[in-house]
Write a protein that holds these residues in place. Sequence first.
Motif, PDB file in Angstrom:
ATOM      1  N   TRP A  44       0.855  -1.190   0.000  1.00 21.01           N
ATOM      2  CA  TRP A  44       0.000   0.000   0.000  1.00 21.01           C
ATOM      3  C   TRP A  44       0.893   1.243   0.000  1.00 21.01           C
ATOM      4  N   THR A  64      -9.323   3.250   2.485  1.00 19.08           N
ATOM      5  CA  THR A  64      -8.903   2.321   1.422  1.00 19.08           C
ATOM      6  C   THR A  64      -9.998   2.159   0.364  1.00 19.08           C
ATOM      7  N   SER A  85      -9.344   1.415   6.723  1.00 17.76           N
ATOM      8  CA  SER A  85      -8.639   0.226   7.212  1.00 17.76           C
ATOM      9  C   SER A  85      -7.521   0.685   8.140  1.00 17.76           C
ATOM     10  N   MET A 117      -1.614  -4.847   7.318  1.00 18.89           N
ATOM     11  CA  MET A 117      -2.979  -4.423   7.629  1.00 18.89           C
ATOM     12  C   MET A 117      -3.384  -5.071   8.959  1.00 18.89           C
ATOM     13  N   ARG A 165      -9.746  -5.577   5.600  1.00 22.63           N
ATOM     14  CA  ARG A 165      -9.944  -4.372   4.803  1.00 22.63           C
ATOM     15  C   ARG A 165     -11.340  -3.817   5.100  1.00 22.63           C
TER      16      ARG A 165
END
Length: 407
Positions: free
Chosen positions: A159, A183, A195, A236, A240
């Motif tokens: 990302w 996101t 997220s 993460m 998500r």
Amino acid sequence: MPVDFTLPPDVEEVRLRVRKFMDTNVRPEEERLESNGADRGEYVRTIVGLREKAKGEGLWNPHLPPEWDGMGLGPTAMAFVSAEAGRTGIGPFVINAQAPDEGNMHTLLHWATPEQKEQYLRPLAEGRARSCFAMTEPEVAGSDPTLIQTKAVKDGDDWVVNGHKWFISGAKGANFAILIACTDEDADPPQARNSAFMVDLPAEGWEVVRDIDTMAGRGNHCEIRITDLHVGGDKMLGGRGEGHLLGQYRLGPARLAHCMRWIGNAEVALEMLMNRALKRFAHGSMLADKQGIQWMMSESAMELYAAKLMVLHAAYKIENKLPFRQEVSMAKYHVANTLWRIVDRAIQVHGALGYSTDTPLERMMRHARSARLVDGADEVHLQTIARNMIATYKEHGSTKLATGDLL
Ligand SMILES: Cc1cc2nc3c(=O)[nH]c(=O)nc-3n(C[C@H](O)[C@H](O)[C@H](O)COP(=O)(O)OP(=O)(O)OC[C@H]3O[C@@H](n4cnc5c(N)ncnc54)[C@H](O)[C@@H]3O)c2cc1C
């Protein structure tokens, strides 16, 4: 009749141990630091030394389970421990239960993968790392996280993040951040736009612009500029679109933890009020004999008592996995405003001395003001409380469920 207000012996034992530790080890050190006008370095060195003592006495990580080097206390027992620690400024740091790390530890415990727990929770639990939680932005209302503008865009498996944050407590010197970014800007519902990401610090693209000057001085509440920050796909935290959920989950126990520390502050202010009123003589009697001053005492006593009951009941609800949002909102609003009013009354009873910097009251007042803003501004909690009242009344023709579900 299941209502029992006696403390279980093990909780009372821990509470008394924390109180004794704070009284004999922490308060004298804090008073020494304050009277010397110690700098940040000296504060840190003192806290590090006291942490070793706390560990030695088994007063470390009260909020974490034993497998994470903790005392394994539930939210109700924690309420007592935090209130005792909150009677000093550095107490929560000494037992490793300070904001924002405590809230981040809860978050990691609940949301992190086993690998993420080892990498981030372990060093926090061992007191080897510090962390921050980066959500609020200067450009949009922090009260409404669906407006977050910091964007994370997919780049292969990774990302790339760009954005701007501020009032990020503990950012300077943090080893990692839990960063909330958008996101999926078209997500429906909008609560699924954000997220959460783990960001190792320092990092290229993460710039601490400044430690913001506040009315309580510089408290390491920082402005952060994020420019083309690369975050790995495995960083993460949660799924998500679960950033909002994670924030909400974090804020339940974290809000309550703040309340518990504020109760400790309010108690100290009220004791100072009592002490002054019993020693100051004017117009033929002690201040404590005047009805106007007695009303301040009585109102403070009732508000503090209600604050303690609300916090304990909300903690009980969290501990027993019952719906707790309404109770946490009510406790957060009530305790923040109680703290503000009690410190204000204590200043009033101290007269000019209260307005001086010769007592801790002026510092307490400057810090107390933020309590009505952090972890949800007053009006946002009032809105939540009213929303639950309306929904409950419409569904049941009664307000019982939205007023603690007690009688
Ligand atoms: C000391 C301190 C430490 C902080 N630490 C962190 C941190 O570590 N990480 C982080 O991400 N953030 C942190 N914050 C930011 C904090 O979470 C935000 O200040 C808070 O969420 C409010 O957002 P805002 O400041 O943008 O105010 P806004 O959202 O712009 O709100 C401003 C005012 O508008 C009013 N208002 C808002 N919504 C409503 C409504 N629905 N109805 C009626 N009135 C309303 C309220 O009076 C509110 O005070 C910290 C703030 C402070 C002061």
